[in-house]
Design a protein around this motif. Structure first.
Motif, mmCIF file in Angstrom:
data_model
loop_
_atom_site.group_PDB
_atom_site.id
_atom_site.type_symbol
_atom_site.label_atom_id
_atom_site.label_comp_id
_atom_site.label_asym_id
_atom_site.label_seq_id
_atom_site.Cartn_x
_atom_site.Cartn_y
_atom_site.Cartn_z
ATOM 1 N N GLY A 44 -7.831 -9.206 13.847
ATOM 2 C CA GLY A 44 -7.715 -10.628 13.546
ATOM 3 C C GLY A 44 -6.285 -11.015 13.235
ATOM 4 N N TYR A 45 -5.629 -10.139 12.493
ATOM 5 C CA TYR A 45 -4.244 -10.407 12.114
ATOM 6 C C TYR A 45 -3.356 -10.526 13.348
ATOM 7 N N VAL A 46 -3.468 -9.527 14.207
ATOM 8 C CA VAL A 46 -2.639 -9.501 15.414
ATOM 9 C C VAL A 46 -2.895 -10.727 16.293
ATOM 10 N N SER A 47 -4.165 -11.049 16.488
ATOM 11 C CA SER A 47 -4.486 -12.196 17.334
ATOM 12 C C SER A 47 -3.924 -13.488 16.749
ATOM 13 N N MET A 48 -4.031 -13.615 15.437
ATOM 14 C CA MET A 48 -3.541 -14.845 14.821
ATOM 15 C C MET A 48 -2.025 -14.936 14.927
ATOM 16 N N MET A 49 -1.389 -13.789 14.836
ATOM 17 C CA MET A 49 0.063 -13.787 14.992
ATOM 18 C C MET A 49 0.443 -14.312 16.378
ATOM 19 N N GLU A 50 -0.330 -13.941 17.370
ATOM 20 C CA GLU A 50 -0.090 -14.462 18.714
ATOM 21 C C GLU A 50 -0.203 -15.979 18.730
ATOM 22 N N VAL A 51 -1.243 -16.462 18.075
ATOM 23 C CA VAL A 51 -1.439 -17.911 18.021
ATOM 24 C C VAL A 51 -0.248 -18.579 17.347
ATOM 25 N N LEU A 52 0.212 -17.963 16.291
ATOM 26 C CA LEU A 52 1.290 -18.585 15.522
ATOM 27 C C LEU A 52 2.645 -18.466 16.222
ATOM 28 N N SER A 97 -15.676 -12.941 13.624
ATOM 29 C CA SER A 97 -16.270 -12.221 12.499
ATOM 30 C C SER A 97 -15.474 -12.497 11.228
ATOM 31 N N ASP A 98 -16.096 -12.300 10.114
ATOM 32 C CA ASP A 98 -15.428 -12.546 8.834
ATOM 33 C C ASP A 98 -14.299 -11.562 8.575
ATOM 34 N N VAL A 99 -14.495 -10.313 8.943
ATOM 35 C CA VAL A 99 -13.403 -9.356 8.719
ATOM 36 C C VAL A 99 -12.172 -9.770 9.494
ATOM 37 N N GLN A 100 -12.376 -10.187 10.712
ATOM 38 C CA GLN A 100 -11.232 -10.670 11.489
ATOM 39 C C GLN A 100 -10.618 -11.880 10.790
ATOM 40 N N ALA A 101 -11.471 -12.742 10.286
ATOM 41 C CA ALA A 101 -10.978 -13.947 9.612
ATOM 42 C C ALA A 101 -10.077 -13.574 8.427
ATOM 43 N N MET A 102 -10.382 -12.462 7.788
ATOM 44 C CA MET A 102 -9.512 -11.991 6.698
ATOM 45 C C MET A 102 -8.099 -11.788 7.227
ATOM 46 N N GLY A 103 -8.016 -11.121 8.367
ATOM 47 C CA GLY A 103 -6.715 -10.867 8.968
ATOM 48 C C GLY A 103 -6.046 -12.165 9.387
ATOM 49 N N VAL A 104 -6.839 -13.071 9.899
ATOM 50 C CA VAL A 104 -6.329 -14.377 10.320
ATOM 51 C C VAL A 104 -5.698 -15.088 9.130
ATOM 52 N N LEU A 105 -6.414 -15.076 8.029
ATOM 53 C CA LEU A 105 -5.920 -15.738 6.824
ATOM 54 C C LEU A 105 -4.631 -15.084 6.321
ATOM 55 N N SER A 106 -4.581 -13.747 6.407
ATOM 56 C CA SER A 106 -3.361 -13.044 5.995
ATOM 57 C C SER A 106 -2.187 -13.475 6.861
ATOM 58 N N ALA A 107 -2.425 -13.537 8.159
ATOM 59 C CA ALA A 107 -1.365 -13.931 9.087
ATOM 60 C C ALA A 107 -0.852 -15.323 8.725
ATOM 61 N N MET A 108 -1.783 -16.202 8.402
ATOM 62 C CA MET A 108 -1.386 -17.559 8.023
ATOM 63 C C MET A 108 -0.546 -17.532 6.756
ATOM 64 N N ARG A 109 -0.990 -16.728 5.801
ATOM 65 C CA ARG A 109 -0.256 -16.629 4.549
ATOM 66 C C ARG A 109 1.170 -16.141 4.811
ATOM 67 N N ASP A 110 1.274 -15.169 5.700
ATOM 68 C CA ASP A 110 2.599 -14.634 6.031
ATOM 69 C C ASP A 110 3.492 -15.684 6.697
ATOM 70 N N HIS A 111 2.855 -16.717 7.215
ATOM 71 C CA HIS A 111 3.635 -17.823 7.790
ATOM 72 C C HIS A 111 3.679 -19.013 6.840
ATOM 73 N N ASN A 112 3.270 -18.753 5.612
ATOM 74 C CA ASN A 112 3.212 -19.830 4.635
ATOM 75 C C ASN A 112 2.308 -20.983 5.042
ATOM 76 N N LEU A 113 1.235 -20.621 5.695
ATOM 77 C CA LEU A 113 0.274 -21.627 6.143
ATOM 78 C C LEU A 113 -1.019 -21.467 5.352
ATOM 79 N N GLN A 114 -1.783 -22.545 5.260
ATOM 80 C CA GLN A 114 -3.031 -22.477 4.508
ATOM 81 C C GLN A 114 -4.205 -23.028 5.298
ATOM 82 N N ALA A 115 -5.378 -22.453 5.049
ATOM 83 C CA ALA A 115 -6.595 -23.020 5.606
ATOM 84 C C ALA A 115 -7.273 -23.806 4.494
ATOM 85 N N PRO A 116 -7.775 -24.999 4.759
ATOM 86 C CA PRO A 116 -7.830 -25.654 6.065
ATOM 87 C C PRO A 116 -6.638 -26.582 6.344
#
Lengths: 348, 348
Positions: B231-239, B254-273
């Motif tokens: 999830g993290y890697v994929s989100m990094m691609e998006v970002l 999946s939720d586990v992937q979403a965890m990685g997605v959220l981490s990636a966002m955090r690393d970009h100083n982004l927040q959901a939602p």
DNA sequence: ATGAAAGCGCTAACAT
DNA sequence: ATGTTAGCGCTTTCAT
């Protein structure tokens, strides 16, 4: 129609005794009959009947595991260790999972697991063994290994809760904290008690005194207070204190409770570690995700070791009872903060 | 020395047949002998020998469960349902847990679970049944129930992944989003494939077109891409996309992937939602803690039902094969945000 | 080295 | 209604 050793015996023109011998690698059988029997067995796609074998050998090759499901990741990881290890040894696992802390169900499991011809041994996890059962059990010729719980008459594998709590508390002290609180589960539970002792020892051995106002034990008794809700409620109590009377750091007796603690802080617009530093205990998977500093137990290893113990015990019923204790490890992440003097430089 | 029915027979001065009859509640035994036998059995503290009973009855009263441990909470909850239900029916669970997605281990478990006299039936979880095994298995007189996976020749209990994905995506649409992306696991996995279909269908049936730039499938293949890292890697691609070319909402498989997605966002100083809205799938325990909107599957119920199916099948080997599908439910929490027009009023 | 036979502890068919 | 006995499929002793 399932194929039996009689079928093999007939086709290979030998007696069933011989068949059994080659199947079990007994020495007294000539190389060529051995080969012939093996060939026939293979051609017929023979599989031994597990129960028949067990009955004749007086051995089930099965280990019963009584596990409280509600310990979640703890049990899951331990189970993985057990599974990996036991696989290599040709044993199977009979699972008895407790969904609730229900003594009746527990007892029925205990009874079932100890039933004649069910399992060669039983492993008991994180559950207090009722004394009456311990007494009764000693007359049964079936080993029992205790994991994450203890009783002097049975082999046990535990984690040194006191040492873990000590390390967590000491870390706060090293960081410069002086007002260090603890949010505990129900002290009736041995791990909760031991963690409390470690916390207190770290305080007093380092020149700090134990302050009753900084200590909260669980008001919610479900799961002995090892729950998110319990943590939340206890933290709310802490936050009822005037700001300058609050602890600056809190050791929480489990990660799930720490979840609740963190929620309570969020509800007060407070953050860890900036407002109050937090350390948990257990290192559940969640802890990593949210950067919770915590005390980690070698769960997988404990699982592996417990199987080893079981097999030792199966091989030697009369050896001395052993108690093995693992020392847990402090995993430093974000919620505990850094050296107090550097705090100003920290940003989230 | 363990007590057998012969001991009871002798002490009660009856034949073993009679003893067996009273123990099994057969009608043809006079009330007073029944009482006498029962009394003796109790006094001698008799327990039947599980394996001997099994051998004679040609029935093990054991169900084998082959479960991938790495599905974590999914498996844990299903297992709880199974355990609760099976308990009431006098069956035991033989556990075969996969720690890795290792085909060899899987096969050895399958072999073991289907060994003669080991278990009356096997339940297979979240695992693709190899076709060659399916063919071979059909000749074995032992039912198999598939849970969270399917094969036309076996009873199965699944969740409607497509419907869940549709609901998640539709929710974004209702909220006013137009640039809706998806981060998927490995599409080779049936659930991933089905979730993708649901996502796509929701888009096209509601006047939005599928945009390849908003869709990322997993590059990391461990666990078929159902992992935090994937999830993290994929989100990094998006970002990596310029800000105005990014989707405003992402459905994650999946939720586990979403965890990685959220981490990636955090690393970009982004927040959901606020920056990008997120919906996951599975409703693992974690989801609740972090306020992740997700699609929830009735895992406990599925476990309960699977046991029911197993017993039906045990009672009637030749009934028609059944496939039951549960409809999952969208659980709205924080990460999906609210109606776009109201967004200004939202604060964390 | 190998076959025959006696268990393992229970159920169930068969007598009576 | 109850006792006797033949399995269930395997291991293991005892002859040979």
């Amino acid at each position: 129609m399932p194929v039996t050793i009689y079928d093999i015996a007939k086709t290979a023109s030998v007696g069933v005794g011989t068949v059994s011998r080659v199947l079990n690698n007994h020495p007294n059988v000539s190389p060529k009959t051995r080969e012939r029997v093996l060939k026939v067995a293979h051609e017929l796609n023979y599989q031994p009947h597990a129960f028949a074998q067990g009955l004749a050998r007086k051995k089930t090759n099965t280990i019963a595991a009584i596990i409280p499901f509600f310990t979640n990741y703890f049990f899951l990881e331990v189970l993985q260790g057990i599974q990996d290890k036991i696989l290599t040894l040709g044993y199977d696992i009979m699972l008895y999972g407790l969904n609730e802390n229900d003594p009746e169900q527990f007892e029925s499991y205990l009874l079932r697991a100890t039933q004649k011809g069910r399992a060669d041994g039983v492993m008991l996890f994180s559950l207090r063994l009722p004394e009456f059962f311990a007494q009764k059990y000693k007359h049964i010729n079936q080993p029992m290994i205790l994991v994450d719980c203890a009783h002097q008459d049975f082999d046990s594998i535990t984690v040194d809760n006191r040492a873990g709590a000590y390390a967590a508390t000491k870390h706060f002290i090293d960081l410069g904290h002086e007002k260090i609180g603890m949010i505990n589960a129900n002290p009736i539970s041995p791990p909760a008690q031991q963690r409390f002792e470690g916390y207190k020892a770290a305080l007093t051995e380092n020149g700090l005194s134990f302050n009753q106002n900084f200590y909260k034990s669980s008001k919610i008794m479900k799961y002995d207070g090892f729950s998110r809700e319990a943590g939340y409620v206890s933290m709310m109590e802490v936050l009822d204190l005037p700001k300058d009377e609050r602890p600056t750091a809190i050791f929480v007796s489990s990660d799930v409770q720490a979840m609740g603690v963190l929620s309570a802080m969020r509800d007060h617009n407070l953050q860890a570690p900036d407002d109050i530093a937090i350390v948990g205990f257990d290192d559940i998977e969640l802890a990593q995700h949210i950067g919770l500093t915590t005390v980690s137990q070698p769960m997988y290893e404990m699982g592996v070791l417990s199987v080893g113990r079981m097999l030792d015990r199966l091989a030697n019923r009369n050896g001395a009872v052993t108690h093995t204790s693992f020392t847990p490890k402090l995993i430093i992440r974000e919620t505990c903060g850094q050296l107090k003097t550097k705090l100003a430089a920290v940003d989230e």
